[in-house]
Design a protein around this motif. Sequence first.
Motif, PDB file in Angstrom:
ATOM      1  N   ARG A  92       0.834  -1.204   0.000  1.00 37.15           N
ATOM      2  CA  ARG A  92       0.000   0.000   0.000  1.00 37.15           C
ATOM      3  C   ARG A  92       0.875   1.264   0.000  1.00 37.15           C
ATOM      4  N   GLY A 145       4.127  -6.493  -8.483  1.00 36.99           N
ATOM      5  CA  GLY A 145       2.996  -6.947  -9.292  1.00 36.99           C
ATOM      6  C   GLY A 145       3.348  -8.167 -10.132  1.00 36.99           C
ATOM      7  N   THR A 148       5.792 -12.654  -6.877  1.00 37.41           N
ATOM      8  CA  THR A 148       5.151 -13.879  -6.410  1.00 37.41           C
ATOM      9  C   THR A 148       3.635 -13.681  -6.317  1.00 37.41           C
ATOM     10  N   THR A 149       2.922 -14.752  -6.089  1.00 43.25           N
ATOM     11  CA  THR A 149       1.471 -14.669  -5.939  1.00 43.25           C
ATOM     12  C   THR A 149       1.115 -13.740  -4.773  1.00 43.25           C
ATOM     13  N   GLU A 150       1.875 -13.872  -3.678  1.00 40.96           N
ATOM     14  CA  GLU A 150       1.599 -13.055  -2.497  1.00 40.96           C
ATOM     15  C   GLU A 150       1.933 -11.579  -2.737  1.00 40.96           C
ATOM     16  N   SER A 151       3.076 -11.290  -3.389  1.00 39.19           N
ATOM     17  CA  SER A 151       3.439  -9.883  -3.616  1.00 39.19           C
ATOM     18  C   SER A 151       2.440  -9.243  -4.574  1.00 39.19           C
ATOM     19  N   ARG A 152       1.982 -10.029  -5.539  1.00 37.49           N
ATOM     20  CA  ARG A 152       1.006  -9.513  -6.503  1.00 37.49           C
ATOM     21  C   ARG A 152      -0.323  -9.209  -5.809  1.00 37.49           C
ATOM     22  N   ARG A 153      -0.735 -10.116  -4.912  1.00 36.34           N
ATOM     23  CA  ARG A 153      -1.992  -9.925  -4.182  1.00 36.34           C
ATOM     24  C   ARG A 153      -1.915  -8.654  -3.337  1.00 36.34           C
ATOM     25  N   ARG A 154      -0.788  -8.466  -2.645  1.00 42.07           N
ATOM     26  CA  ARG A 154      -0.646  -7.302  -1.766  1.00 42.07           C
ATOM     27  C   ARG A 154      -0.545  -5.994  -2.547  1.00 42.07           C
ATOM     28  N   GLY A 156      -1.840  -5.419  -5.489  1.00 40.25           N
ATOM     29  CA  GLY A 156      -3.189  -5.143  -6.013  1.00 40.25           C
ATOM     30  C   GLY A 156      -4.110  -4.618  -4.920  1.00 40.25           C
ATOM     31  N   ALA A 157      -4.002  -5.201  -3.713  1.00 37.60           N
ATOM     32  CA  ALA A 157      -4.856  -4.771  -2.597  1.00 37.60           C
ATOM     33  C   ALA A 157      -4.498  -3.344  -2.177  1.00 37.60           C
ATOM     34  N   LEU A 206      -1.034  -5.591 -13.598  1.00 32.29           N
ATOM     35  CA  LEU A 206      -2.146  -5.176 -12.745  1.00 32.29           C
ATOM     36  C   LEU A 206      -3.112  -4.312 -13.566  1.00 32.29           C
TER      37      LEU A 206
END
Lengths: 246, 156
Positions: A92, A145, A148-154, A156-157, A206
Amino acid sequence: MSLAGYVLGLADDALVLAQRTSEWTARAPTLEEDVALANIALDLLGQARYLLTYAGAEEGAGRDEDALAYRRPSSEFRNVHLVELPNGDFGRTIARLLVFSAYRYELLTRLADSADPTLAAVAAKGVKEVAYHRDHAAQWTVRLGAGTTESRRRMGAGLADVWPYTPELFTEESAALVAAGVAVDPVSLSEPWLAFVSGVLTSAGLVVPDVAAAPGGGRRGVHTDAMGPLLDELQSLHRAHPGAVW
Amino acid sequence: MSAPWDVVATVPDPELPAVTIADLGILRSVSIVDGRVVVTVTPTYSGCPALAEITADVRRALTDAGYADAEVHTVLAPAWTTDWITEAGRRKLAEYGIAPPGAVSPAPSVSLPLSVRCPQCGSPDTRESSRFSGTPCRALWVCRACREPFEHMKAL
Protein backbone atom coordinates in the motif's frame (compact mmCIF):
# COMPACT_ATOMS: atom_id res chain seq x y z
CA MET A 1 -8.82 31.23 -2.92
CA SER A 2 -5.81 33.27 -1.83
CA LEU A 3 -2.29 32.56 -3.06
CA ALA A 4 -1.32 31.66 0.52
CA GLY A 5 -4.13 29.08 0.62
CA TYR A 6 -3.03 27.52 -2.66
CA VAL A 7 0.62 27.34 -1.56
CA LEU A 8 -0.45 25.83 1.74
CA GLY A 9 -2.15 22.96 -0.12
CA LEU A 10 1.07 22.26 -2.03
CA ALA A 11 3.08 22.45 1.20
CA ASP A 12 0.76 20.29 3.29
CA ASP A 13 0.65 17.46 0.73
CA ALA A 14 4.44 17.27 0.94
CA LEU A 15 4.66 17.74 4.72
CA VAL A 16 2.06 15.11 5.59
CA LEU A 17 3.43 12.51 3.17
CA ALA A 18 6.95 13.20 4.50
CA GLN A 19 5.66 12.47 8.01
CA ARG A 20 3.90 9.27 6.90
CA THR A 21 6.86 8.05 4.86
CA SER A 22 9.30 8.68 7.71
CA GLU A 23 7.30 6.20 9.83
CA TRP A 24 9.09 3.49 7.81
CA THR A 25 12.49 4.59 9.12
CA ALA A 26 14.15 1.56 10.78
CA ARG A 27 11.17 -0.64 9.77
CA ALA A 28 11.41 -1.01 5.99
CA PRO A 29 11.71 -4.50 4.45
CA THR A 30 15.42 -4.04 3.62
CA LEU A 31 18.16 -1.65 4.70
CA GLU A 32 18.38 -0.18 1.18
CA GLU A 33 14.65 0.48 1.16
CA ASP A 34 14.86 2.05 4.59
CA VAL A 35 17.42 4.53 3.25
CA ALA A 36 15.35 5.10 0.10
CA LEU A 37 12.13 5.93 1.96
CA ALA A 38 13.99 8.17 4.42
CA ASN A 39 15.51 10.07 1.48
CA ILE A 40 12.13 10.43 -0.22
CA ALA A 41 10.64 11.75 3.03
CA LEU A 42 13.53 14.22 3.34
CA ASP A 43 13.01 15.54 -0.21
CA LEU A 44 9.31 16.08 0.50
CA LEU A 45 10.07 17.76 3.82
CA GLY A 46 12.49 20.10 2.04
CA GLN A 47 9.84 21.05 -0.51
CA ALA A 48 7.33 21.56 2.29
CA ARG A 49 9.66 23.89 4.18
CA TYR A 50 10.17 26.27 1.24
CA LEU A 51 6.43 26.25 0.50
CA LEU A 52 5.38 26.78 4.13
CA THR A 53 7.81 29.68 4.44
CA TYR A 54 6.35 31.23 1.29
CA ALA A 55 2.73 30.63 2.40
CA GLY A 56 3.51 32.32 5.72
CA ALA A 57 5.09 35.32 3.99
CA GLU A 58 2.14 35.66 1.58
CA GLU A 59 -0.37 35.37 4.43
CA GLY A 60 1.38 38.27 6.14
CA ALA A 61 0.40 37.32 9.68
CA GLY A 62 3.95 36.69 10.86
CA ARG A 63 3.74 32.88 10.78
CA ASP A 64 6.95 31.07 9.82
CA GLU A 65 7.34 27.45 8.68
CA ASP A 66 7.37 26.15 12.26
CA ALA A 67 4.25 28.06 13.23
CA LEU A 68 2.43 26.61 10.22
CA ALA A 69 3.67 23.03 10.70
CA TYR A 70 3.39 22.81 14.47
CA ARG A 71 0.66 25.19 15.55
CA ARG A 72 -2.23 24.60 13.19
CA PRO A 73 -5.18 22.35 14.03
CA SER A 74 -6.29 19.63 11.60
CA SER A 75 -9.07 21.87 10.21
CA GLU A 76 -6.44 24.32 8.90
CA PHE A 77 -4.41 21.69 7.04
CA ARG A 78 -5.15 21.73 3.32
CA ASN A 79 -3.63 18.40 2.21
CA VAL A 80 -5.54 15.79 0.23
CA HIS A 81 -6.73 12.65 2.06
CA LEU A 82 -4.43 10.41 0.02
CA VAL A 83 -1.31 11.57 1.89
CA GLU A 84 -2.76 11.22 5.39
CA LEU A 85 -3.93 7.59 5.03
CA PRO A 86 -2.02 5.17 7.27
CA ASN A 87 0.86 3.43 5.51
CA GLY A 88 -0.60 -0.07 5.71
CA ASP A 89 1.83 -2.69 4.41
CA PHE A 90 4.68 -2.08 1.96
CA GLY A 91 2.37 -2.77 -1.01
CA ARG A 92 0.00 0.00 0.00
CA THR A 93 2.90 2.35 0.77
CA ILE A 94 4.28 1.84 -2.74
CA ALA A 95 0.82 2.15 -4.33
CA ARG A 96 0.35 5.51 -2.61
CA LEU A 97 3.84 6.70 -3.57
CA LEU A 98 3.18 5.72 -7.18
CA VAL A 99 -0.12 7.57 -7.55
CA PHE A 100 1.03 10.58 -5.53
CA SER A 101 4.45 11.07 -7.12
CA ALA A 102 2.95 10.59 -10.61
CA TYR A 103 0.45 13.35 -9.75
CA ARG A 104 3.05 15.65 -8.22
CA TYR A 105 5.38 15.10 -11.17
CA GLU A 106 2.71 16.32 -13.62
CA LEU A 107 1.85 19.21 -11.29
CA LEU A 108 5.40 20.45 -10.67
CA THR A 109 6.35 20.09 -14.35
CA ARG A 110 3.65 22.63 -15.20
CA LEU A 111 4.13 24.76 -12.07
CA ALA A 112 7.76 25.30 -13.11
CA ASP A 113 6.29 27.69 -15.74
CA SER A 114 4.16 29.55 -13.18
CA ALA A 115 3.92 33.33 -13.41
CA ASP A 116 4.87 33.34 -9.72
CA PRO A 117 8.69 33.17 -9.61
CA THR A 118 8.88 31.57 -6.14
CA LEU A 119 6.46 28.78 -7.03
CA ALA A 120 8.27 28.27 -10.34
CA ALA A 121 11.63 27.92 -8.56
CA VAL A 122 10.37 25.48 -5.90
CA ALA A 123 8.64 23.44 -8.60
CA ALA A 124 11.61 23.33 -10.99
CA LYS A 125 13.79 22.06 -8.17
CA GLY A 126 11.22 19.64 -6.74
CA VAL A 127 10.29 18.02 -10.03
CA LYS A 128 13.79 16.54 -10.36
CA GLU A 129 13.36 14.86 -6.97
CA VAL A 130 9.81 13.71 -7.59
CA ALA A 131 10.86 12.16 -10.92
CA TYR A 132 13.16 9.93 -8.88
CA HIS A 133 10.41 9.05 -6.37
CA ARG A 134 8.05 8.20 -9.21
CA ASP A 135 10.64 6.00 -10.83
CA HIS A 136 11.36 4.23 -7.54
CA ALA A 137 7.65 3.53 -6.92
CA ALA A 138 7.17 2.37 -10.52
CA GLN A 139 10.06 -0.10 -10.24
CA TRP A 140 8.63 -1.57 -7.02
CA THR A 141 5.13 -1.74 -8.48
CA VAL A 142 6.42 -3.84 -11.37
CA ARG A 143 8.62 -5.99 -9.09
CA LEU A 144 5.76 -6.69 -6.69
CA GLY A 145 3.00 -6.95 -9.29
CA ALA A 146 4.98 -9.30 -11.51
CA GLY A 147 6.60 -11.10 -8.54
CA THR A 148 5.15 -13.88 -6.41
CA THR A 149 1.47 -14.67 -5.94
CA GLU A 150 1.60 -13.06 -2.50
CA SER A 151 3.44 -9.88 -3.62
CA ARG A 152 1.01 -9.51 -6.50
CA ARG A 153 -1.99 -9.92 -4.18
CA ARG A 154 -0.65 -7.30 -1.77
CA MET A 155 0.29 -4.81 -4.49
CA GLY A 156 -3.19 -5.14 -6.01
CA ALA A 157 -4.86 -4.77 -2.60
CA GLY A 158 -2.76 -1.69 -1.78
CA LEU A 159 -3.70 -0.12 -5.08
CA ALA A 160 -7.41 -0.78 -4.46
CA ASP A 161 -7.04 0.82 -0.99
CA VAL A 162 -5.59 4.09 -2.26
CA TRP A 163 -7.40 4.42 -5.59
CA PRO A 164 -10.66 5.91 -4.16
CA TYR A 165 -8.58 8.85 -2.89
CA THR A 166 -7.12 9.76 -6.30
CA PRO A 167 -10.10 11.75 -7.75
CA GLU A 168 -9.56 14.37 -5.01
CA LEU A 169 -6.19 15.18 -6.61
CA PHE A 170 -7.92 16.42 -9.76
CA THR A 171 -10.70 18.49 -8.20
CA GLU A 172 -11.01 22.04 -9.53
CA GLU A 173 -9.89 24.86 -7.25
CA SER A 174 -8.64 28.45 -7.40
CA ALA A 175 -9.92 29.32 -10.91
CA ALA A 176 -8.67 32.90 -10.53
CA LEU A 177 -5.11 31.77 -9.78
CA VAL A 178 -5.22 29.38 -12.74
CA ALA A 179 -6.46 32.19 -15.01
CA ALA A 180 -3.60 34.39 -13.78
CA GLY A 181 -1.07 31.72 -14.76
CA VAL A 182 0.01 31.27 -11.14
CA ALA A 183 -1.65 27.94 -10.27
CA VAL A 184 -2.01 24.76 -12.32
CA ASP A 185 -5.53 23.52 -13.07
CA PRO A 186 -5.70 20.12 -11.31
CA VAL A 187 -8.32 18.88 -13.78
CA SER A 188 -5.74 19.11 -16.60
CA LEU A 189 -3.41 16.70 -14.78
CA SER A 190 -5.81 13.77 -14.72
CA GLU A 191 -5.21 12.53 -18.25
CA PRO A 192 -1.36 12.51 -18.30
CA TRP A 193 -1.38 11.07 -14.77
CA LEU A 194 -3.61 8.17 -15.76
CA ALA A 195 -1.55 7.51 -18.89
CA PHE A 196 1.61 7.14 -16.80
CA VAL A 197 0.08 5.11 -13.97
CA SER A 198 -1.82 2.73 -16.22
CA GLY A 199 1.38 2.17 -18.22
CA VAL A 200 3.16 1.08 -15.03
CA LEU A 201 0.23 -1.12 -14.01
CA THR A 202 0.24 -2.82 -17.40
CA SER A 203 3.96 -3.62 -17.02
CA ALA A 204 3.17 -5.00 -13.56
CA GLY A 205 0.33 -7.18 -14.84
CA LEU A 206 -2.15 -5.18 -12.74
CA VAL A 207 -5.28 -3.31 -13.76
CA VAL A 208 -6.76 0.06 -12.77
CA PRO A 209 -9.02 -0.72 -9.78
CA ASP A 210 -12.75 -0.41 -10.33
CA VAL A 211 -13.72 1.30 -7.06
CA ALA A 212 -15.93 4.25 -6.09
CA ALA A 213 -14.37 7.63 -5.24
CA ALA A 214 -14.01 8.68 -1.58
CA PRO A 215 -15.72 11.98 -0.62
CA GLY A 216 -12.59 14.15 -0.36
CA GLY A 217 -12.58 17.59 1.28
CA GLY A 218 -8.97 17.83 2.43
CA ARG A 219 -8.37 21.11 0.61
CA ARG A 220 -11.24 22.59 2.68
CA GLY A 221 -9.77 21.33 5.96
CA VAL A 222 -12.07 18.32 6.29
CA HIS A 223 -9.92 15.29 7.13
CA THR A 224 -10.16 11.57 7.81
CA ASP A 225 -9.82 9.96 11.23
CA ALA A 226 -6.15 9.27 10.45
CA MET A 227 -5.20 12.97 10.49
CA GLY A 228 -5.59 13.59 14.25
CA PRO A 229 -3.13 10.90 15.40
CA LEU A 230 -0.69 11.96 12.66
CA LEU A 231 -0.68 15.54 13.93
CA ASP A 232 -0.49 14.35 17.56
CA GLU A 233 2.87 12.83 16.71
CA LEU A 234 4.09 15.57 14.34
CA GLN A 235 3.24 18.33 16.83
CA SER A 236 3.92 16.52 20.13
CA LEU A 237 7.17 18.33 20.88
CA HIS A 238 5.76 21.79 20.23
CA ARG A 239 2.67 21.03 22.28
CA ALA A 240 4.79 19.92 25.24
CA HIS A 241 7.36 22.71 24.83
CA PRO A 242 5.75 25.63 22.94
CA GLY A 243 8.26 27.57 20.88
CA ALA A 244 11.03 24.99 21.37
CA VAL A 245 14.03 25.48 19.08
CA TRP A 246 17.28 23.60 18.50
CA MET B 1 43.35 40.24 2.86
CA SER B 2 42.21 37.51 0.42
CA ALA B 3 39.43 38.33 -2.03
CA PRO B 4 36.06 37.23 -0.61
CA TRP B 5 35.46 34.68 -3.40
CA ASP B 6 38.80 32.99 -2.60
CA VAL B 7 37.83 32.80 1.09
CA VAL B 8 34.37 31.34 0.49
CA ALA B 9 35.50 29.00 -2.28
CA THR B 10 37.68 27.05 0.16
CA VAL B 11 34.77 26.19 2.50
CA PRO B 12 34.39 22.39 2.45
CA ASP B 13 31.02 20.69 2.03
CA PRO B 14 30.05 19.43 5.52
CA GLU B 15 28.95 16.03 4.20
CA LEU B 16 31.67 15.64 1.57
CA PRO B 17 34.68 17.36 3.17
CA ALA B 18 36.96 16.31 0.29
CA VAL B 19 35.28 18.86 -1.99
CA THR B 20 34.56 22.56 -1.52
CA ILE B 21 31.23 24.28 -2.05
CA ALA B 22 32.77 25.91 -5.15
CA ASP B 23 33.78 22.48 -6.52
CA LEU B 24 30.18 21.29 -6.12
CA GLY B 25 28.72 24.35 -7.82
CA ILE B 26 26.50 25.19 -4.86
CA LEU B 27 28.35 28.49 -4.36
CA ARG B 28 26.57 30.72 -6.87
CA SER B 29 27.98 34.20 -6.32
CA VAL B 30 30.05 36.41 -4.04
CA SER B 31 29.73 40.18 -4.29
CA ILE B 32 30.28 43.28 -2.21
CA VAL B 33 27.24 45.47 -1.62
CA ASP B 34 27.67 48.68 0.39
CA GLY B 35 30.89 47.34 1.88
CA ARG B 36 29.35 44.02 3.00
CA VAL B 37 30.04 40.65 1.44
CA VAL B 38 26.90 39.04 0.02
CA VAL B 39 27.11 35.32 -0.77
CA THR B 40 24.53 33.27 -2.65
CA VAL B 41 24.31 29.49 -2.28
CA THR B 42 21.86 26.92 -3.64
CA PRO B 43 20.92 23.54 -2.15
CA THR B 44 21.67 20.30 -3.98
CA TYR B 45 18.28 18.83 -3.01
CA SER B 46 15.29 20.66 -1.46
CA GLY B 47 15.74 18.73 1.77
CA CYS B 48 19.52 19.16 2.00
CA PRO B 49 20.11 19.28 5.77
CA ALA B 50 23.62 20.68 5.32
CA LEU B 51 22.50 24.09 4.09
CA ALA B 52 22.27 25.65 7.57
CA GLU B 53 25.76 24.35 8.32
CA ILE B 54 27.12 25.67 5.02
CA THR B 55 25.65 29.11 5.72
CA ALA B 56 27.30 29.17 9.16
CA ASP B 57 30.63 27.92 7.76
CA VAL B 58 30.65 30.60 5.03
CA ARG B 59 29.96 33.33 7.56
CA ARG B 60 32.67 32.02 9.90
CA ALA B 61 35.27 31.80 7.11
CA LEU B 62 34.54 35.39 6.08
CA THR B 63 34.68 36.66 9.66
CA ASP B 64 38.04 34.91 10.19
CA ALA B 65 39.34 36.57 7.00
CA GLY B 66 38.29 40.00 8.23
CA TYR B 67 34.91 40.37 6.52
CA ALA B 68 32.42 40.97 9.32
CA ASP B 69 28.63 40.94 8.90
CA ALA B 70 28.54 38.87 5.71
CA GLU B 71 25.12 38.06 4.32
CA VAL B 72 24.39 34.56 2.99
CA HIS B 73 21.32 34.06 0.81
CA THR B 74 19.78 30.85 -0.51
CA VAL B 75 18.41 30.75 -4.05
CA LEU B 76 16.47 27.90 -5.68
CA ALA B 77 16.50 29.08 -9.29
CA PRO B 78 18.11 28.00 -11.47
CA ALA B 79 17.91 24.56 -9.86
CA TRP B 80 21.26 22.95 -9.04
CA THR B 81 22.52 20.32 -11.43
CA THR B 82 25.47 17.94 -11.12
CA ASP B 83 26.68 19.45 -14.42
CA TRP B 84 27.91 22.37 -12.26
CA ILE B 85 30.42 20.17 -10.44
CA THR B 86 33.85 21.33 -11.64
CA GLU B 87 36.51 19.06 -13.18
CA ALA B 88 38.56 19.44 -9.98
CA GLY B 89 35.47 18.52 -7.99
CA ARG B 90 34.94 15.36 -10.04
CA ARG B 91 38.57 14.34 -9.58
CA LYS B 92 38.41 14.92 -5.80
CA LEU B 93 35.15 12.96 -5.51
CA ALA B 94 36.70 9.96 -7.29
CA GLU B 95 39.81 10.16 -5.08
CA TYR B 96 37.52 10.25 -2.04
CA GLY B 97 35.85 7.03 -3.23
CA ILE B 98 32.67 8.50 -4.71
CA ALA B 99 32.11 7.87 -8.41
CA PRO B 100 31.33 11.27 -10.00
CA PRO B 101 28.10 11.77 -11.97
CA GLY B 102 27.88 11.60 -15.74
CA ALA B 103 26.40 14.42 -17.80
CA VAL B 104 22.71 15.04 -17.23
CA SER B 105 20.75 13.64 -20.15
CA PRO B 106 19.22 16.38 -22.32
CA ALA B 107 15.93 14.45 -22.39
CA PRO B 108 15.09 13.53 -18.78
CA SER B 109 12.21 11.28 -19.80
CA VAL B 110 14.62 8.89 -21.51
CA SER B 111 16.40 6.67 -19.04
CA LEU B 112 19.76 5.67 -20.50
CA PRO B 113 21.83 3.75 -17.96
CA LEU B 114 25.53 4.36 -18.54
CA SER B 115 28.24 2.41 -16.79
CA VAL B 116 29.66 3.90 -13.61
CA ARG B 117 33.38 3.31 -13.05
CA CYS B 118 34.45 1.81 -9.71
CA PRO B 119 36.46 4.51 -7.87
CA GLN B 120 38.55 1.77 -6.21
CA CYS B 121 39.75 -0.35 -9.12
CA GLY B 122 38.50 1.60 -12.13
CA SER B 123 36.43 -1.25 -13.57
CA PRO B 124 33.29 -0.32 -15.53
CA ASP B 125 31.76 -3.67 -14.51
CA THR B 126 29.55 -2.31 -11.72
CA ARG B 127 25.90 -2.43 -10.73
CA GLU B 128 23.53 -0.25 -8.75
CA SER B 129 22.52 -1.86 -5.46
CA SER B 130 20.32 0.95 -4.19
CA ARG B 131 19.10 4.14 -5.81
CA PHE B 132 19.51 5.98 -2.51
CA SER B 133 22.35 6.21 -0.01
CA GLY B 134 23.58 8.14 3.03
CA THR B 135 22.66 11.54 1.55
CA PRO B 136 20.03 12.43 -1.06
CA CYS B 137 22.65 13.14 -3.73
CA ARG B 138 24.26 9.69 -3.62
CA ALA B 139 23.36 6.13 -4.68
CA LEU B 140 24.91 2.85 -3.58
CA TRP B 141 26.81 0.75 -6.14
CA VAL B 142 28.82 -2.45 -6.07
CA CYS B 143 31.82 -3.33 -8.24
CA ARG B 144 31.65 -6.79 -9.83
CA ALA B 145 35.40 -6.80 -10.46
CA CYS B 146 36.81 -5.97 -7.01
CA ARG B 147 33.55 -6.73 -5.15
CA GLU B 148 33.76 -3.51 -3.16
CA PRO B 149 30.66 -1.40 -2.54
CA PHE B 150 30.99 2.31 -3.35
CA GLU B 151 28.92 5.46 -3.58
CA HIS B 152 28.02 7.25 -6.78
CA MET B 153 26.82 10.83 -7.02
CA LYS B 154 23.76 10.58 -9.22
CA ALA B 155 23.34 12.88 -12.18
CA LEU B 156 20.65 15.46 -11.44
